[in-house]
Design a protein around this motif. Sequence first.
Motif, PDB file in Angstrom:
ATOM      1  N   GLU A 270       0.827  -1.205   0.000  1.00 11.84           N
ATOM      2  CA  GLU A 270       0.000   0.000   0.000  1.00 11.84           C
ATOM      3  C   GLU A 270       0.866   1.262   0.000  1.00 11.84           C
ATOM      4  OE1 GLU A 270      -3.978  -1.665   2.312  1.00 11.84           O
ATOM      5  OE2 GLU A 270      -2.238  -1.003   3.488  1.00 11.84           O
ATOM      6  N   CYS A 271       2.008   1.194   0.686  1.00 12.75           N
ATOM      7  CA  CYS A 271       2.946   2.322   0.682  1.00 12.75           C
ATOM      8  C   CYS A 271       3.516   2.548  -0.720  1.00 12.75           C
ATOM      9  CB  CYS A 271       4.083   2.076   1.664  1.00 12.75           C
ATOM     10  SG  CYS A 271       3.577   2.072   3.395  1.00 12.75           S
ATOM     11  N   LEU A 272       3.831   1.453  -1.399  1.00 10.36           N
ATOM     12  CA  LEU A 272       4.338   1.556  -2.768  1.00 10.36           C
ATOM     13  C   LEU A 272       3.281   2.148  -3.685  1.00 10.36           C
ATOM     14  CD1 LEU A 272       6.203  -1.861  -3.062  1.00 10.36           C
ATOM     15  CD2 LEU A 272       7.224   0.395  -2.748  1.00 10.36           C
ATOM     16  N   ASP A 273       2.037   1.756  -3.491  1.00  8.75           N
ATOM     17  CA  ASP A 273       0.947   2.309  -4.298  1.00  8.75           C
ATOM     18  C   ASP A 273       0.818   3.812  -4.074  1.00  8.75           C
ATOM     19  OD1 ASP A 273      -1.558   1.904  -5.985  1.00  8.75           O
ATOM     20  OD2 ASP A 273      -2.399   2.800  -4.175  1.00  8.75           O
ATOM     21  N   LEU A 274       0.900   4.246  -2.816  1.00 11.70           N
ATOM     22  CA  LEU A 274       0.800   5.676  -2.505  1.00 11.70           C
ATOM     23  C   LEU A 274       1.904   6.467  -3.202  1.00 11.70           C
ATOM     24  CD1 LEU A 274      -0.316   8.106  -0.926  1.00 11.70           C
ATOM     25  CD2 LEU A 274       1.166   7.405   0.976  1.00 11.70           C
ATOM     26  N   ALA A 275       3.100   5.883  -3.289  1.00 10.19           N
ATOM     27  CA  ALA A 275       4.232   6.595  -3.895  1.00 10.19           C
ATOM     28  C   ALA A 275       3.982   6.946  -5.360  1.00 10.19           C
ATOM     29  CB  ALA A 275       5.504   5.767  -3.766  1.00 10.19           C
ATOM     30  N   GLY A 276       3.038   6.269  -5.994  1.00 14.98           N
ATOM     31  CA  GLY A 276       2.712   6.565  -7.382  1.00 14.98           C
ATOM     32  C   GLY A 276       1.554   7.521  -7.547  1.00 14.98           C
ATOM     33  N   ARG A 277       1.074   8.068  -6.460  1.00 11.82           N
ATOM     34  CA  ARG A 277      -0.099   8.936  -6.508  1.00 11.82           C
ATOM     35  C   ARG A 277       0.273  10.407  -6.274  1.00 11.82           C
ATOM     36  NH1 ARG A 277      -4.898   6.255  -6.299  1.00 11.82           N
ATOM     37  NH2 ARG A 277      -4.759   3.994  -6.007  1.00 11.82           N
TER      38      ARG A 277
END
Length: 196
Positions: free
Chosen positions: A152-159
């Motif tokens: 989920e942290c990795l996903d946030l980094a792309g937002r």
Amino acid sequence: MSDEEIVLLDEAGAAIGTAPKAASHHRATPYHLAFSCYLVDDAGRVLITQRAHDKATFPSVWTNSCCGHPAPGEGLRDAVLRRLGDELGVWPGAEGFTLLLPEFSYRAEMDNGVTEFERCPVVRVRVGPAEAGALRPNPSEVAAAEWRTWDECLDLAGRPEASAWYRLQVAQLTSLGTPADWPGAPVSLLPPALSW
């Protein structure tokens, strides 16, 4: 913020003076000392926070657990502990600290021109269940706080709602593995202005 002093740095990370924090963040912010902290719980989750909506710099962005500026003469561990208390109402034991990215630095500019320009070592602080469950975010600093898996942290980094420094840090942390396994970096790589 008005009474705080930041440590000004030269290109090598040596202290060259101090300045008032509030008056120093503008279109021509000087290079200065900071830190970022990632709280990691026993399940390997990371605490992600949303900065308060009325903060002067980068309001409302989602980012790492805690950020701050070491005071003149203050060591990194002491600065992190102070800010964890101020921002999140938690005071973990100092034995749970790991230095991750001692040489991290970045420059980021808001739409209105206000800029951050920091040498910003990154640390992990492990917290047990009692500490993880006892967070009391300070609403003047933190709008929201959520425990998230590393995916989920990795996903946030792309937002776009993620802070610029978070995106840059996650890109480097990814090469170190998962949060529970992040290895420590040599303290000797910290900037000369900052003790461990």
